[in-house]
Design an enzyme around this catalytic site. Structure first.
Site, PDB file in Angstrom:
ATOM      1  N   GLN C 235       7.278  -1.334   5.070  1.00 55.78           N
ATOM      2  CA  GLN C 235       6.235  -0.997   4.071  1.00 55.78           C
ATOM      3  C   GLN C 235       6.175  -1.751   2.886  1.00 55.78           C
ATOM      4  O   GLN C 235       6.940  -2.333   2.488  1.00 55.78           O
ATOM      5  CB  GLN C 235       7.047   0.352   3.850  1.00 55.78           C
ATOM      6  CG  GLN C 235       6.144   0.970   2.510  1.00 55.78           C
ATOM      7  CD  GLN C 235       6.812   2.412   2.108  1.00 55.78           C
ATOM      8  OE1 GLN C 235       7.817   2.788   1.629  1.00 55.78           O
ATOM      9  NE2 GLN C 235       6.087   3.565   2.937  1.00 55.78           N
ATOM     10  N   HIS C 237       4.782  -1.563  -0.726  1.00 54.57           N
ATOM     11  CA  HIS C 237       4.417  -0.869  -1.650  1.00 54.57           C
ATOM     12  C   HIS C 237       3.346  -1.256  -2.399  1.00 54.57           C
ATOM     13  O   HIS C 237       3.109  -2.431  -2.705  1.00 54.57           O
ATOM     14  CB  HIS C 237       5.670  -0.543  -2.687  1.00 54.57           C
ATOM     15  CG  HIS C 237       5.619   0.337  -3.740  1.00 54.57           C
ATOM     16  ND1 HIS C 237       4.864   0.584  -4.713  1.00 54.57           N
ATOM     17  CD2 HIS C 237       6.634   1.733  -3.706  1.00 54.57           C
ATOM     18  CE1 HIS C 237       4.922   1.686  -5.290  1.00 54.57           C
ATOM     19  NE2 HIS C 237       6.022   2.304  -4.814  1.00 54.57           N
ATOM     20  N   LEU C 247       9.539  -3.341  -8.632  1.00 46.79           N
ATOM     21  CA  LEU C 247       8.664  -2.324  -8.437  1.00 46.79           C
ATOM     22  C   LEU C 247       8.049  -1.206  -9.742  1.00 46.79           C
ATOM     23  O   LEU C 247       8.811  -1.337 -10.434  1.00 46.79           O
ATOM     24  CB  LEU C 247       9.510  -1.390  -7.598  1.00 46.79           C
ATOM     25  CG  LEU C 247       8.833   0.072  -7.306  1.00 46.79           C
ATOM     26  CD1 LEU C 247       7.793   0.019  -6.285  1.00 46.79           C
ATOM     27  CD2 LEU C 247      10.071   0.944  -6.965  1.00 46.79           C
ATOM     28  N   GLU C 250       5.692   4.898  -7.692  1.00 43.59           N
ATOM     29  CA  GLU C 250       4.593   5.542  -7.637  1.00 43.59           C
ATOM     30  C   GLU C 250       4.608   6.812  -8.480  1.00 43.59           C
ATOM     31  O   GLU C 250       3.295   7.323  -8.551  1.00 43.59           O
ATOM     32  CB  GLU C 250       4.993   6.177  -6.104  1.00 43.59           C
ATOM     33  CG  GLU C 250       3.744   6.811  -5.491  1.00 43.59           C
ATOM     34  CD  GLU C 250       3.961   6.928  -3.940  1.00 43.59           C
ATOM     35  OE1 GLU C 250       4.282   5.859  -3.534  1.00 43.59           O
ATOM     36  OE2 GLU C 250       4.022   7.962  -3.242  1.00 43.59           O
TER      37      GLU C 250
END
Lengths: 132, 246, 582
Positions: C235, C237, C247, C250
């Protein structure tokens, strides 16, 4: 864990003059030292009480003794240190005391401000008593 | 490319009796933290340099070091803020050094566990199918103390711990307070034994350096003073009141 | 090396001290306090990568939500590669597990009346993501770790690196591990072993994953003969900070953040993800699934509508309209990370972001009890593939996954250990073998550096197994990785100390990463279709006839990789079109 390794660990030692290595450490040690001034004022007060209890003559002698320049100097220095003592403790009080009013934490500045107000009020009362 | 010098504490217990300092020239890049520079050294210059790191985003608590005399997370301390250098990198103070920048931390781990850092409550009436209610304001009471990442910068900054490692220390007391102040917890009394011990909260002389060193705004110094109030209250109560009133 | 003695023999050994490992340890201790359980972890538990999870943990709790809707979102989000029986039990148990965490003290964010609050998340049709501001993983891990301290039967081997699974006649009997502080090599015998070592994002050069995410547990199982499932599904992101790869959760988009191209245009509307609205709409635009958003970025870059930086193309995440108060309350860590690592403030500035490797849907093949197809071996969390994540994991499903399947692995391992006969003496010889191998490695004199091979591997993977793939580059990558394996076999550690030798660990981690890298490219080469996170430019359509199946990568005796397929379990949701924003 092998014993050999424990012996090989490098132990870091705190140097004797550790409190000179940072400004904040130095201030802390100063703050702790100022308590000597507070102790001095307690002793001074006890001496005053004893002089008053011993009669007018003793009281006069105490006043004369207190008026000597070196005594005035000591008391002036002690006053300065006691003020520093008070201010440094007032500064950290909001950290130690959490007051909540209707679910909201009272901001540190307000809390410290209240302490200063109380301090000045008590000082004013004492000043009034002395001057009257 | 401009360069900056890292002066790194080295200690290899199998070959050296005493620590030394070793200098490395690394690129001075705007976006490099001290940790990036150490990684550069390890990959490009000297693979034998040992240090701990993992998340490189200030949340795992692995990479605490002494940078130019201050306890810092090396992932969040940037080279440009210390230019033109040199930058001295040492292990965290107040802990034994295993090797290079790696310190021994079992003492810290034992202290964390000693304060019983878990919810203590009578669960007999709890319904596992629903949450225990807690208002945002109740959460605010302890939230700050729950932010500790166990990076040990506060122990490194604490002269009391440096002088007497029996002192239970800032993070452990803050953790005890994190649970004491949680509305779901009933374990304050059980934690008091450890906290009110001579090596507990009373060891603290309120230097306040732990709070200044904390990268997460936990304020352990405040937590300790509040724990002192609780401990003092309990001691006075125990002294004055008969058992059945307490 | 001596035979396993009492000091290093346990009923259950758990490799990995993150969320899944700690949850498993507690489950073993609760199953029967007489069982001895050990947690072997290469870092102290609170350093584990669970700590970095930000946005939240999904479980249906709101009155208007249901288990079925959570299951459907998960299955469609995973492009129908999920095993639906596993998903159904997962959504039920997720809620119970999150409530358990609440009772253990996790500081979940609350509504004004004191109930647990939920937020929107990508690919989810309902608000069902529990959160602790945007430090959910941090709070979850610390709550688990602190709670685990009250269980006396849990022995921790902190900073021990497991190098091999001991297998006797098809049965796993423990591990060999190195104590980092002393360099001591020890056999830790166990009737059951749970692998909970997290993912392996460090196989790629640009990843949100911590330095420790090197796929160790996957490699241990793979070498012991267990298959790795669905490894081609990696995955990306959509929102990582350039350079660091840190990160940006979300949740930033769930709270209303927008993705803008260089013209300030919300470009997702051009990629069948819905029409832009000022307020976020569930399963639409910025709240689409991660695979689709990352793919949209690639197309946008190809059209020249991204912003060029020294770290490659980026787009902008715009949070300015949320205001300081909301950002401070819901996204404090986003603000902290932007300030500390990018020197910008999302209250005033646009945040540069680009897709970044984040999660491995694949892992050690397990059944719904978390059992791998080797007796005595269990796996949970990102290390494992049950599979509930299919071809693309939905955000906020991984935290409940480590709890649900961590607990299941612990319970199953405990039950297995209680029934299992004592461990035979055959493991002693294997342990001696392993000790000799490690001693040789420590003394090796190779000229090549571990770091150089690692970098070469990372760039090979990024080139061949990135967001878009094709047969030619994958086939070349297979060859390149073989060469890198050969180079790694003769590379030198470059540090002969036994004390905290991070170079030795680095060499062992590289070996693990090379193994799983091979399983990734082999699986990706064989899957001639596009599904979820696996997009083949030469096979752009999903092919349910040939590939509604899990790929199973087995390690051959000569070190090669053999791929087999196993059908997907479909219970209630037959494969359909993935619809977002319409």
């Amino acid at each position: 864990m092998t014993t050999g390794l424990w012996q090989r660990l490098h132990r870091q030692r705190v140097p004797l003059l550790w409190w000179t290595s940072r400004r904040t450490y130095l201030l802390f040690v100063l703050r702790e030292l100022t308590s000597v001034a507070v102790v001095w004022f307690v002793v001074y007060l006890l001496l005053l009480v004893r002089a008053v209890g011993a009669g007018p003559g003793e009281y006069e002698r105490f006043l004369d003794w207190s008026a000597r320049p070196w005594m005035v100097a000591i008391n002036a220095l002690a006053l300065a240190l006691a003020v520093l003592h008070t201010i440094t403790w007032f500064m950290v009080t909001p950290q130690a005391m959490v007051l909540k009013v209707r679910g909201h934490r009272v901001p540190g500045l307000v809390l410290a401000g209240a302490l200063y107000v109380a301090w000045f009020a008590v000082s004013a009362v004492i000043l009034l008593l002395v001057l009257s | 490319m401009k360069e900056i010098t890292l002066r790194v504490f080295r200690y290899r217990p199998e070959t050296e009796a005493e620590p030394t300092f070793q200098e490395y020239a690394v690129p001075l890049r705007d976006d490099w933290a001290v940790l990036d520079a150490l990684n550069y050294v390890k990959e490009e210059i000297d693979p034998t340099l040992s240090y701990r790191w993992s998340c490189r985003m200030g949340i795992c608590g692995s990479c605490g070091m002494t940078v130019n005399g201050d306890p810092k997370l090396s992932c969040g301390t940037f080279l440009v803020d210390h230019a033109p250098g040199p930058i001295t990198v040492e292990p965290l103070r107040n802990f034994p050094v295993i090797r290079d920048l790696v310190i021994e931390m079992t003492d810290f781990m034992q202290k964390l566990g000693a304060v019983q850092p878990w919810i203590i409550r009578d669960e007999s009436d709890d319904d596992p199918h629903t949450e225990l209610l807690q208002t945002p304001s109740e959460m605010d009471d302890y939230k700050r103390y729950s932010m500790c990442i166990n990076c040990m910068l506060c122990y490194s900054a604490c002269p009391v711990y440096g002088l007497d490692s029996k002192f239970i220390g800032p993070a452990a007391i803050a953790l005890a307070q994190r649970y004491n102040l949680d509305s779901r917890d009933e374990g304050q009394e059980e934690r008091l034994d450890v906290l009110s011990d001579d090596e507990g909260v009373w060891g603290c002389t309120f230097v306040g350096e732990c709070t200044r060193a904390c990268p997460k705004g936990v304020d352990p110094a405040g937590a300790i003073q509040r724990a002192k109030l609780i401990a003092a209250n309990e001691a006075v109560k125990a002294f004055l009141l008969p058992r059945w009133v307490r | 090396m001596t035979a396993p003695d009492a000091a290093s023999a346990h009923d259950v050994v758990i490799v990995g001290g993150g969320g899944a490992g700690l949850r498993a340890a507690i489950a073993v201790a609760e199953a029967d306090p007489r069982l001895s359980v050990a947690v072997v972890s290469k870092v102290y538990p609170m350093r584990s990568h669970t700590v970095s999870a930000e946005g939240g943990a999904a479980a249906a709790i709101a009155a208007e939500d249901s288990f079925d809707e959570h299951a459907y979102d998960t299955v469609s989000g995973g492009d129908w590669l999920c095993d639906q029986d596993a998903v159904e039990l997962f959504v039920h148990e997720a809620r119970a597990e999150l409530l358990r965490l609440e009772h253990w003290g996790c500081p979940w964010s609350r509504t004004p009346d004191g109930h647990v609050a939920v937020r929107a998340f990508g690919g989810m049709k309902k608000m069902r993501t529990w959160f602790a501001a945007d430090k959910t993983g941090f709070h979850l891990l610390h709550t688990l770790f602190q709670t685990s301290l009250k269980y006396r039967p849990v022995t921790r081997y902190d900073e021990w690196y497991a190098t091999r699974l001991l297998v006797d006649d098809g049965r796993v009997c423990g591990v060999v591990a190195i104590e980092l502080m002393t360099g001591r090599i020890e056999t830790i015998a166990a009737k059951a072993v749970v692998l909970a070592t997290g993912g392996g994002g460090r196989v790629f050069p640009f990843t949100t994953n911590a330095n420790i995410c090197t796929g160790d547990g996957m490699a241990l199982a793979y070498r012991a003969g267990a298959p790795l499932k669905d490894m081609e599904f990696v995955q990306y992101h959509p929102t990582g900070l350039p350079f660091t790869g840190i990160l940006i959760t979300e949740a930033a988009r769930a709270e209303g953040g927008w993705l803008l191209n260089k013209d300030g245009y919300r470009y997702l509307q051009d990629y069948d993800l819905g029409t832009p609205t000022p307020e976020p709409v569930l399963r639409s635009m910025e709240l689409g699934p991660r695979d689709r958003l990352s793919q949209a970025f690639v197309h946008e870059a190809a059209k020249g509508r991204t912003i060029d930086t020294q770290y490659g193309p980026v787009v902008h995440l715009d949070l300015r309209h949320l205001g300081a108060e909301k950002i401070e309350a819901k996204l404090p860590m986003v603000r902290e990370l932007c300030r500390d690592y990018e020197r910008i403030d999302p209250v005033r500035d646009l945040v540069p972001v680009r897709p970044v490797v984040h999660y491995m849907m694949g892992g050690v093949h397990t059944d719904v009890l978390a059992a791998a197809p080797l007796d005595g071996l269990f796996a949970a969390g990102e290390t494992a593939c049950v599979s509930i994540n299919g071809a693309n994991r939905l955000g906020s499903n991984s935290l409940p996954e480590i709890l649900v399947f961590g607990a299941r692995a612990g319970a199953a391992a405990a039950a297995y250990a209680m029934e299992a006969p004592p461990i035979g003496a055959a493991v002693t010889a294997q342990a001696a073998d392993e000790t000799r191998r490690l001693e040789r490695l420590l003394a090796s004199d190779g000229s090549e550096s571990v770091a150089a091979i690692r970098t070469a591997m990372q760039h090979t993977l990024e080139g061949a197994a990135g967001i878009y793939r094709d047969s030619d580059t994958l086939a070349k990558a297979v060859d390149t990785l073989r060469e890198l394996q050969e180079r790694a076999a003769v590379a030198g550690v470059g540090d002969r100390s036994r004390t905290f030798n991070t170079q030795l660990v680095g060499a062992l981690e590289l070996a693990a990463m090379l193994d799983i890298a091979e399983s990734i490219v082999h699986s990706a080469l064989r899957r001639e279709e596009s599904r979820g996170a696996h997009q083949r430019t030469d096979f752009p359509a999903r092919d349910d006839v040939r590939f509604l199946a899990h790929s199973m990568a087995y390690r051959e005796a000569d070190g090669g990789c053999r791929i087999e397929y196993q059908p997907v379990t479909v219970t209630r949701w037959p494969p359909g079109e993935r619809v977002y924003g319409r």
